[in-house]
Design a protein around this motif. Structure first.
Motif, PDB file in Angstrom:
ATOM      1  N   GLY A 253       0.829  -1.216   0.000  1.00 44.14           N
ATOM      2  CA  GLY A 253       0.000   0.000   0.000  1.00 44.14           C
ATOM      3  C   GLY A 253       0.862   1.265   0.000  1.00 44.14           C
ATOM      4  O   GLY A 253       0.336   2.372   0.074  1.00 44.14           O
ATOM      5  N   GLN A 254       2.191   1.084  -0.102  1.00 47.67           N
ATOM      6  CA  GLN A 254       3.056   2.270  -0.204  1.00 47.67           C
ATOM      7  C   GLN A 254       3.682   2.349  -1.599  1.00 47.67           C
ATOM      8  O   GLN A 254       3.823   1.326  -2.290  1.00 47.67           O
ATOM      9  CB  GLN A 254       4.164   2.213   0.849  1.00 47.67           C
ATOM     10  N   THR A 255       4.007   3.571  -1.943  1.00 41.57           N
ATOM     11  CA  THR A 255       4.564   3.844  -3.273  1.00 41.57           C
ATOM     12  C   THR A 255       5.873   4.586  -3.116  1.00 41.57           C
ATOM     13  O   THR A 255       6.017   5.416  -2.217  1.00 41.57           O
ATOM     14  CB  THR A 255       3.559   4.715  -4.071  1.00 41.57           C
ATOM     15  N   LEU A 256       6.796   4.267  -4.011  1.00 39.30           N
ATOM     16  CA  LEU A 256       8.077   4.968  -4.015  1.00 39.30           C
ATOM     17  C   LEU A 256       8.225   5.669  -5.368  1.00 39.30           C
ATOM     18  O   LEU A 256       8.095   5.026  -6.412  1.00 39.30           O
ATOM     19  CB  LEU A 256       9.164   3.909  -3.850  1.00 39.30           C
ATOM     20  N   PHE A 257       8.435   6.981  -5.319  1.00 37.40           N
ATOM     21  CA  PHE A 257       8.724   7.697  -6.564  1.00 37.40           C
ATOM     22  C   PHE A 257      10.236   7.807  -6.739  1.00 37.40           C
ATOM     23  O   PHE A 257      10.954   8.105  -5.771  1.00 37.40           O
ATOM     24  CB  PHE A 257       8.133   9.102  -6.539  1.00 37.40           C
ATOM     25  N   LEU A 258      10.702   7.564  -7.961  1.00 32.16           N
ATOM     26  CA  LEU A 258      12.091   7.829  -8.309  1.00 32.16           C
ATOM     27  C   LEU A 258      12.047   9.042  -9.227  1.00 32.16           C
ATOM     28  O   LEU A 258      11.823   8.918 -10.432  1.00 32.16           O
ATOM     29  CB  LEU A 258      12.722   6.646  -9.048  1.00 32.16           C
ATOM     30  N   ARG A 263       7.471   5.299 -10.909  1.00 34.79           N
ATOM     31  CA  ARG A 263       6.688   5.132  -9.686  1.00 34.79           C
ATOM     32  C   ARG A 263       6.585   3.633  -9.419  1.00 34.79           C
ATOM     33  O   ARG A 263       6.209   2.864 -10.304  1.00 34.79           O
ATOM     34  CB  ARG A 263       5.307   5.752  -9.914  1.00 34.79           C
ATOM     35  N   VAL A 264       6.937   3.236  -8.194  1.00 36.17           N
ATOM     36  CA  VAL A 264       6.940   1.816  -7.840  1.00 36.17           C
ATOM     37  C   VAL A 264       5.893   1.597  -6.753  1.00 36.17           C
ATOM     38  O   VAL A 264       5.990   2.174  -5.668  1.00 36.17           O
ATOM     39  CB  VAL A 264       8.337   1.413  -7.305  1.00 36.17           C
ATOM     40  N   ASP A 265       4.873   0.822  -7.042  1.00 39.81           N
ATOM     41  CA  ASP A 265       3.823   0.540  -6.055  1.00 39.81           C
ATOM     42  C   ASP A 265       4.050  -0.844  -5.456  1.00 39.81           C
ATOM     43  O   ASP A 265       4.149  -1.834  -6.194  1.00 39.81           O
ATOM     44  CB  ASP A 265       2.434   0.527  -6.732  1.00 39.81           C
ATOM     45  N   PHE A 266       4.100  -0.896  -4.128  1.00 43.73           N
ATOM     46  CA  PHE A 266       4.181  -2.189  -3.443  1.00 43.73           C
ATOM     47  C   PHE A 266       2.740  -2.599  -3.168  1.00 43.73           C
ATOM     48  O   PHE A 266       2.113  -2.094  -2.240  1.00 43.73           O
ATOM     49  CB  PHE A 266       4.994  -2.004  -2.164  1.00 43.73           C
ATOM     50  N   GLU A 267       2.220  -3.504  -3.973  1.00 42.97           N
ATOM     51  CA  GLU A 267       0.787  -3.781  -3.918  1.00 42.97           C
ATOM     52  C   GLU A 267       0.412  -4.808  -2.860  1.00 42.97           C
ATOM     53  O   GLU A 267      -0.619  -4.672  -2.201  1.00 42.97           O
ATOM     54  CB  GLU A 267       0.301  -4.259  -5.297  1.00 42.97           C
ATOM     55  N   ALA A 268       1.211  -5.856  -2.760  1.00 37.46           N
ATOM     56  CA  ALA A 268       0.858  -6.892  -1.778  1.00 37.46           C
ATOM     57  C   ALA A 268       2.103  -7.621  -1.322  1.00 37.46           C
ATOM     58  O   ALA A 268       3.063  -7.762  -2.085  1.00 37.46           O
ATOM     59  CB  ALA A 268      -0.121  -7.883  -2.413  1.00 37.46           C
ATOM     60  N   HIS A 285      11.110   9.430  -3.105  1.00 39.99           N
ATOM     61  CA  HIS A 285      10.051   9.885  -2.193  1.00 39.99           C
ATOM     62  C   HIS A 285       9.031   8.789  -1.968  1.00 39.99           C
ATOM     63  O   HIS A 285       8.514   8.197  -2.913  1.00 39.99           O
ATOM     64  CB  HIS A 285       9.372  11.125  -2.791  1.00 39.99           C
ATOM     65  N   ARG A 286       8.727   8.559  -0.691  1.00 38.88           N
ATOM     66  CA  ARG A 286       7.753   7.512  -0.345  1.00 38.88           C
ATOM     67  C   ARG A 286       6.411   8.163  -0.016  1.00 38.88           C
ATOM     68  O   ARG A 286       6.362   9.205   0.630  1.00 38.88           O
ATOM     69  CB  ARG A 286       8.291   6.771   0.880  1.00 38.88           C
ATOM     70  N   THR A 287       5.333   7.536  -0.449  1.00 41.40           N
ATOM     71  CA  THR A 287       4.006   8.045  -0.098  1.00 41.40           C
ATOM     72  C   THR A 287       3.015   6.874  -0.090  1.00 41.40           C
ATOM     73  O   THR A 287       3.380   5.751  -0.427  1.00 41.40           O
ATOM     74  CB  THR A 287       3.564   9.168  -1.083  1.00 41.40           C
ATOM     75  N   LYS A 288       1.755   7.166   0.310  1.00 40.25           N
ATOM     76  CA  LYS A 288       0.751   6.094   0.254  1.00 40.25           C
ATOM     77  C   LYS A 288       0.295   5.917  -1.187  1.00 40.25           C
ATOM     78  O   LYS A 288       0.082   6.905  -1.894  1.00 40.25           O
ATOM     79  CB  LYS A 288      -0.466   6.515   1.075  1.00 40.25           C
ATOM     80  N   THR A 289       0.082   4.681  -1.595  1.00 36.85           N
ATOM     81  CA  THR A 289      -0.353   4.456  -2.975  1.00 36.85           C
ATOM     82  C   THR A 289      -1.686   5.159  -3.242  1.00 36.85           C
ATOM     83  O   THR A 289      -1.906   5.716  -4.324  1.00 36.85           O
ATOM     84  CB  THR A 289      -0.482   2.936  -3.242  1.00 36.85           C
ATOM     85  N   ASN A 294      -2.464  11.893  -6.818  1.00 39.62           N
ATOM     86  CA  ASN A 294      -2.580  13.305  -6.429  1.00 39.62           C
ATOM     87  C   ASN A 294      -1.219  13.930  -6.209  1.00 39.62           C
ATOM     88  O   ASN A 294      -0.940  15.044  -6.663  1.00 39.62           O
ATOM     89  CB  ASN A 294      -3.299  13.405  -5.068  1.00 39.62           C
ATOM     90  N   PHE A 295      -0.400  13.178  -5.490  1.00 42.57           N
ATOM     91  CA  PHE A 295       0.932  13.668  -5.156  1.00 42.57           C
ATOM     92  C   PHE A 295       1.716  13.955  -6.442  1.00 42.57           C
ATOM     93  O   PHE A 295       2.337  15.003  -6.597  1.00 42.57           O
ATOM     94  CB  PHE A 295       1.667  12.627  -4.294  1.00 42.57           C
TER      95      PHE A 295
END
Ligand code: GDP
Length: 364
Positions: A253-258, A263-268, A285-289, A294-295
């Motif tokens: 449920g977290q995402t990492l932007f390079l 954009r890399v989403d850790f889905e499960a 940058h890390r954020t919620k997926t 929006n980000f």
């Protein structure tokens, strides 16, 4: 168009179109040692410029390699093996011997196991039907591993000419300059002279009295990230010194932007470490997926720069790759980054359309 060739890259010199290869301002054309603007800038300012090389014309030139007898040195960028593979390489090479040179190993962090990297490169060459008689890991820039390469050339060339081939930017010219320095003792040489009217649009440089090294201009591979950003920004995404890996512990449920280009989403999966190997200048940058879109819309050219991108490319013209990572693996974003991920994760990667993303067994 004249029949003079740039002594740097071999392109026919022309003053008509700045965006095409071989461009030189008219005043420069009269010089004895004329080099095109791209080579001039590369040499003097280390700038990288986009050049629109017509691939049809280019392949014709490379195809003419098929006719000649000699040893092929295939240069591969250790940071971007995938984009170092030339389409239809086998057809060009025929039954000539190939030595594969894995260049730019100085960029890789110490944690990389070079033998595993060589193993991976061999596998990738094999997948593409290429068999190399020998492979060596080098840094053309730092002069590492080149003695071994020279030994290999001596033992495999059998007095024949040597042809250095590779995609753009893998380090062919740097390598050739070093080889020349080491074998002839000359200082900085791009090439010795122009060769108007040669059948091959290649540059030849004396290796010894009888054999020549031929430098071929690079093939542009569209899957490289380099083609989706401005030339100024290329220097931000191309690592220029040893890469410092950065590790994030992510929850699903977290995402990492390079920066704004991946954009890399850790889905499960269970909490897991994601280690990014990329130019130290990228913004991570890390954020919620759930908040990622929006980000990105707000910050693609602000918080996430450099590189500065003109539009939210991942939203407007993006492509998503999804992977079920079952064992420890590297996700490779061509010419941009590796991300090491532990087994047991479902991951999606968003990149500009055209850029390739692959999952490989880890080398870290
Ligand atoms: P070519 O287009 O294949 O001829 O590549 P160049 O020799 O012009 O090199 C492209 C870029 O890669 C330049 O900025 C070089 O300084 C850099 N480069 C070449 N070899 C190495 C290397 O071994 N290590 C590093 N870090 N950079 C390299």
């Amino acid at each position: 168009m004249s029949d003079l060739k740039c002594i740097g890259c071999g392109a026919a010199l022309q003053s008509g179109d700045e965006t095409k290869k071989g461009y030189i301002p008219e005043s420069g054309m009269k010089r004895e040692d004329a080099i095109c603007r791209r080579c001039y800038r590369l040499k003097h300012y280390n700038e990288i410029m986009d050049v629109d090389i017509d691939s049809g014309e280019f392949m014709t030139m490379l195809n003419s390699l098929y006719e000649v007898d000699g040893l092929i040195i295939k240069v591969i960028d250790a940071f971007d093996i995938n984009a170092s593979l030339i389409p239809s390489f086998n057809r060009i090479v025929g039954d000539k011997k190939v030595i594969a040179v894995l260049n730019k190993t100085d960029l890789l962090p110490k944690s990389v196991n070079v033998n595993r990297l060589i193993h991976r490169a061999k596998l990738m060459l094999k997948e593409n039907g290429i068999t190399a008689v020998d492979m060596v890991a080098v840094s053309a820039l730092k002069n590492h591993g080149l003695d071994r390469l020279i030994d290999m050339i001596t033992s495999h060339a059998g007095g024949k000419d040597v042809y250095v081939v590779g995609t753009t930017n893998v380090g062919k010219s740097t390598l050739i300059n070093q080889l020349i320095k080491m074998t002839t003792g000359d200082g900085e040489v791009i090439t010795t002279s122009r060769f108007p009217g040669t059948t091959l649009d290649l540059i030849d440089i004396p290796l010894d009295e009888n054999a020549f090294i031929y430098d071929t201009p690079g093939v542009i591979v569209p899957s490289q990230m380099a083609h989706y950003i401005s030339k100024d920004d290329l220097k931000h995404i191309t690592p220029s010194k040893e890469i410092k890996p950065v590790t994030f512990q992510l929850e699903s449920g977290q995402t990492l932007f390079l920066s704004g280009l991946a954009r890399v989403d850790f889905e499960a999966g269970d909490r897991s470490s994601f280690t990014v190997y990329a130019s130290n200048q990228l913004t991570l940058h890390r954020t919620k997926t759930s908040n990622a879109e929006n980000f990105y819309e707000k910050h693609y050219s602000g918080l996430l720069a450099p590189p500065e991108i003109e539009s939210p490319v991942l939203m407007e013209n993006g492509k998503t790759f999804s992977f079920d990572v079952t064992e420890d693996s590297d996700i490779e974003i061509s010419g941009y980054a590796f991300i090491s991920v532990s087994g047991g994760a479902r991951v999606s990667v968003h990149v500009p359309k055209g850029v390739e993303v692959n999952l490989r067994q880890t080398i870290f």
